[in-house]
Design a protein around this motif. Structure first.
Motif, PDB file in Angstrom:
ATOM      1  N   TYR A 134       0.830  -1.209   0.000  1.00 54.93           N
ATOM      2  CA  TYR A 134       0.000   0.000   0.000  1.00 54.93           C
ATOM      3  C   TYR A 134       0.863   1.257   0.000  1.00 54.93           C
ATOM      4  O   TYR A 134       0.503   2.270  -0.621  1.00 54.93           O
ATOM      5  CB  TYR A 134      -0.942  -0.010   1.208  1.00 54.93           C
ATOM      6  CG  TYR A 134      -1.884   1.146   1.242  1.00 54.93           C
ATOM      7  CD1 TYR A 134      -2.920   1.241   0.308  1.00 54.93           C
ATOM      8  CD2 TYR A 134      -1.752   2.159   2.191  1.00 54.93           C
ATOM      9  CE1 TYR A 134      -3.792   2.313   0.325  1.00 54.93           C
ATOM     10  CE2 TYR A 134      -2.623   3.234   2.220  1.00 54.93           C
ATOM     11  CZ  TYR A 134      -3.641   3.302   1.289  1.00 54.93           C
ATOM     12  OH  TYR A 134      -4.510   4.377   1.301  1.00 54.93           O
ATOM     13  N   GLN A 137       2.083   1.773  -3.554  1.00 54.46           N
ATOM     14  CA  GLN A 137       0.945   2.179  -4.366  1.00 54.46           C
ATOM     15  C   GLN A 137       0.601   3.650  -4.090  1.00 54.46           C
ATOM     16  O   GLN A 137       0.303   4.410  -5.021  1.00 54.46           O
ATOM     17  CB  GLN A 137      -0.273   1.306  -4.044  1.00 54.46           C
ATOM     18  CG  GLN A 137      -0.211  -0.099  -4.598  1.00 54.46           C
ATOM     19  CD  GLN A 137      -1.454  -0.891  -4.205  1.00 54.46           C
ATOM     20  OE1 GLN A 137      -1.830  -0.941  -3.035  1.00 54.46           O
ATOM     21  NE2 GLN A 137      -2.083  -1.506  -5.182  1.00 54.46           N
ATOM     22  N   SER A 138       0.650   4.040  -2.837  1.00 57.03           N
ATOM     23  CA  SER A 138       0.322   5.409  -2.454  1.00 57.03           C
ATOM     24  C   SER A 138       1.334   6.398  -3.018  1.00 57.03           C
ATOM     25  O   SER A 138       0.967   7.477  -3.491  1.00 57.03           O
ATOM     26  CB  SER A 138       0.270   5.534  -0.926  1.00 57.03           C
ATOM     27  OG  SER A 138      -0.772   4.742  -0.390  1.00 57.03           O
ATOM     28  N   GLY A 141       0.579   6.613  -6.742  1.00 58.39           N
ATOM     29  CA  GLY A 141      -0.697   7.273  -6.964  1.00 58.39           C
ATOM     30  C   GLY A 141      -0.656   8.756  -6.652  1.00 58.39           C
ATOM     31  O   GLY A 141      -1.185   9.579  -7.412  1.00 58.39           O
ATOM     32  N   LEU A 142      -0.021   9.126  -5.550  1.00 57.29           N
ATOM     33  CA  LEU A 142       0.086  10.544  -5.189  1.00 57.29           C
ATOM     34  C   LEU A 142       0.953  11.307  -6.182  1.00 57.29           C
ATOM     35  O   LEU A 142       0.636  12.452  -6.544  1.00 57.29           O
ATOM     36  CB  LEU A 142       0.661  10.678  -3.779  1.00 57.29           C
ATOM     37  CG  LEU A 142      -0.325  10.544  -2.621  1.00 57.29           C
ATOM     38  CD1 LEU A 142       0.411  10.562  -1.286  1.00 57.29           C
ATOM     39  CD2 LEU A 142      -1.377  11.648  -2.672  1.00 57.29           C
ATOM     40  N   TYR A 181      -5.858  10.231  -6.451  1.00 57.40           N
ATOM     41  CA  TYR A 181      -5.144   9.209  -5.680  1.00 57.40           C
ATOM     42  C   TYR A 181      -6.063   8.030  -5.347  1.00 57.40           C
ATOM     43  O   TYR A 181      -5.707   6.864  -5.534  1.00 57.40           O
ATOM     44  CB  TYR A 181      -4.587   9.840  -4.400  1.00 57.40           C
ATOM     45  CG  TYR A 181      -4.233   8.850  -3.332  1.00 57.40           C
ATOM     46  CD1 TYR A 181      -3.061   8.093  -3.402  1.00 57.40           C
ATOM     47  CD2 TYR A 181      -5.073   8.656  -2.229  1.00 57.40           C
ATOM     48  CE1 TYR A 181      -2.740   7.181  -2.414  1.00 57.40           C
ATOM     49  CE2 TYR A 181      -4.762   7.742  -1.240  1.00 57.40           C
ATOM     50  CZ  TYR A 181      -3.591   7.008  -1.335  1.00 57.40           C
ATOM     51  OH  TYR A 181      -3.279   6.098  -0.363  1.00 57.40           O
ATOM     52  N   LEU A 182      -7.262   8.338  -4.852  1.00 49.75           N
ATOM     53  CA  LEU A 182      -8.197   7.286  -4.465  1.00 49.75           C
ATOM     54  C   LEU A 182      -8.630   6.454  -5.667  1.00 49.75           C
ATOM     55  O   LEU A 182      -8.776   5.222  -5.573  1.00 49.75           O
ATOM     56  CB  LEU A 182      -9.418   7.894  -3.780  1.00 49.75           C
ATOM     57  CG  LEU A 182      -9.178   8.517  -2.397  1.00 49.75           C
ATOM     58  CD1 LEU A 182     -10.450   9.199  -1.892  1.00 49.75           C
ATOM     59  CD2 LEU A 182      -8.716   7.452  -1.409  1.00 49.75           C
ATOM     60  N   VAL A 185      -5.364   4.216  -6.896  1.00 55.44           N
ATOM     61  CA  VAL A 185      -5.036   3.156  -5.939  1.00 55.44           C
ATOM     62  C   VAL A 185      -6.242   2.246  -5.705  1.00 55.44           C
ATOM     63  O   VAL A 185      -6.105   1.013  -5.629  1.00 55.44           O
ATOM     64  CB  VAL A 185      -4.549   3.759  -4.608  1.00 55.44           C
ATOM     65  CG1 VAL A 185      -4.310   2.665  -3.570  1.00 55.44           C
ATOM     66  CG2 VAL A 185      -3.267   4.550  -4.828  1.00 55.44           C
TER      67      VAL A 185
END
Length: 360
Positions: A134, A137-138, A141-142, A181-182, A185
């Protein structure tokens, strides 16, 4: 790459000018992806088998899955190779949206590859520790979300568009970063959760990608965008080629992944494909529509959340097993029946999602 070559050749042979049409390049990208997948697919499967990269099956899952142990996994690498190479061949490489989609897809694929490698090397079906997965991934994504926010050139590029309404566009400001981001991810993990049966995840991904490709095309054409009353996103049309490559690569993979599967995509494919859908939807400003069309992925994710929450709060399970496709398996549905019915549901949801382009 070939776009530049054909542009040059069109000065001498007029027939090459057809490659300047986005629709033609999208179709060629899909056909190229399919052809290359079918051509090199058997070789990839043999290599995976030779290196004993076989699926590790959890002993707490459906007993019918125990026979799948040893089936080659990490086949998602085939999808990534074909998708990225096809996009490089037929896409406009001066378009920053194309590079954003490719790099996000590749980065999530790398995270998935590490996860799969640990599963294979350590013979541990759980793979990469969840918090590490995670975290990366964060980070990816960010990074993508901040870049897209920074590179936005018009107010509609960062507004939330509500389907079925003509002029509802909610300015998000910095909130756009959180939404992006949401979506990236979240969709990455949602597709990963869905990838539990032979072919269950890949065809819905292809169907949603086809619809997103169509949306990207009209969103990137100012006349079509004005006619349909959707935001015009300059340059987003090139993502149709990316989606075309995904369609071809996905269908080629399904040839080998259909029941009974000769190869599984693994996290290297599932995480990457989910992120690809998320980033395209973010760019073309159709996040809500993606949630509608990808309703199967949403349902699978919600079923897991509900199962975990119910068990922790009450000690009882809502489903016989989560994600929900396992619930229907344990109810006695044969695996092919679960798969095809979920495909049908996705097709209906995609048509509903596409209808929002006109019903405003």
């Amino acid at each position: 790459m070939l776009l530049w070559l054909t542009d040059y050749l069109s000065e001498f042979v007029r027939a090459f000018s057809v490659f300047q049409y986005l629709t033609f390049r999208t179709m060629v990208a899909a056909l190229t992806g399919l052809a290359v997948s079918l051509l090199i697919g058997p070789w990839v499967i043999r290599k995976l088998s030779h290196h004993q990269i076989g699926q590790s099956v959890r002993d707490d899952g459906p007993k019918s899955h125990l026979s799948k142990a040893g089936t080659p996994t990490m086949g998602g690498a085939l999808i990534l190779i074909v998708l990225l190479s096809t996009t490089l061949l037929w896409g406009d490489l001066s378009n920053h949206y194309v590079w954003t989609a490719m790099l996000v897809t590749l980065a999530f694929g790398v995270v998935g590859w590490v996860d799969d490698y640990l599963k294979v090397a350590k013979k541990n079906s759980r793979g990469l520790i969840a918090r590490y997965k995670y975290f990366w991934q964060s980070v990816i994504g960010l990074t993508a979300a901040i870049y897209l926010y920074w590179s936005a050139s018009a107010p509609q590029d960062t507004a939330l568009i509500v389907p079925f309404f003509k002029e509802v566009a909610i300015p998000l400001g910095v909130g756009y970063v959180l939404l992006a981001y949401l979506m990236i991810v979240g969709m990455s993990n949602a597709v990963n959760l869905t990838d539990g049966l032979d072919g269950l995840a890949i065809l819905p991904t292809v169907l949603v990608a086809a619809a997103l490709g169509a949306i990207a095309y009209v969103a990137g054409n100012i006349e079509f965008a004005e006619y349909l009353q959707i935001p015009y996103i300059a340059g987003s049309g090139e993502l149709a080629v990316f989606c075309g490559g995904l369609i071809g690569a996905g269908l080629g993979f399904l040839w080998f992944n259909t029941y009974p599967a000769q190869v599984f995509m693994g996290d290297v494919g599932a995480l990457a494909l989910g992120a690809a859908l998320g980033v395209v939807a973010i760019i073309v400003r159709h996040e809500i529509v993606l949630l509608i069309m990808g309703g199967l992925f949403v349902l699978e994710t919600v079923s897991v959340i509900m199962q975990v929450a119910s068990y922790r709060l009450t000690g009882r399970r809502i489903f016989r097993m989560a994600p929900i496709h396992h619930h229907f398996e344990l109810k006695g549905w044969p695996e092919p029946r679960v798969i095809v019915r979920f495909w049908i549901i996705t097709l209906v949801l995609v048509l509903i999602g596409l209808s929002t382009l006109k019903l405003r």
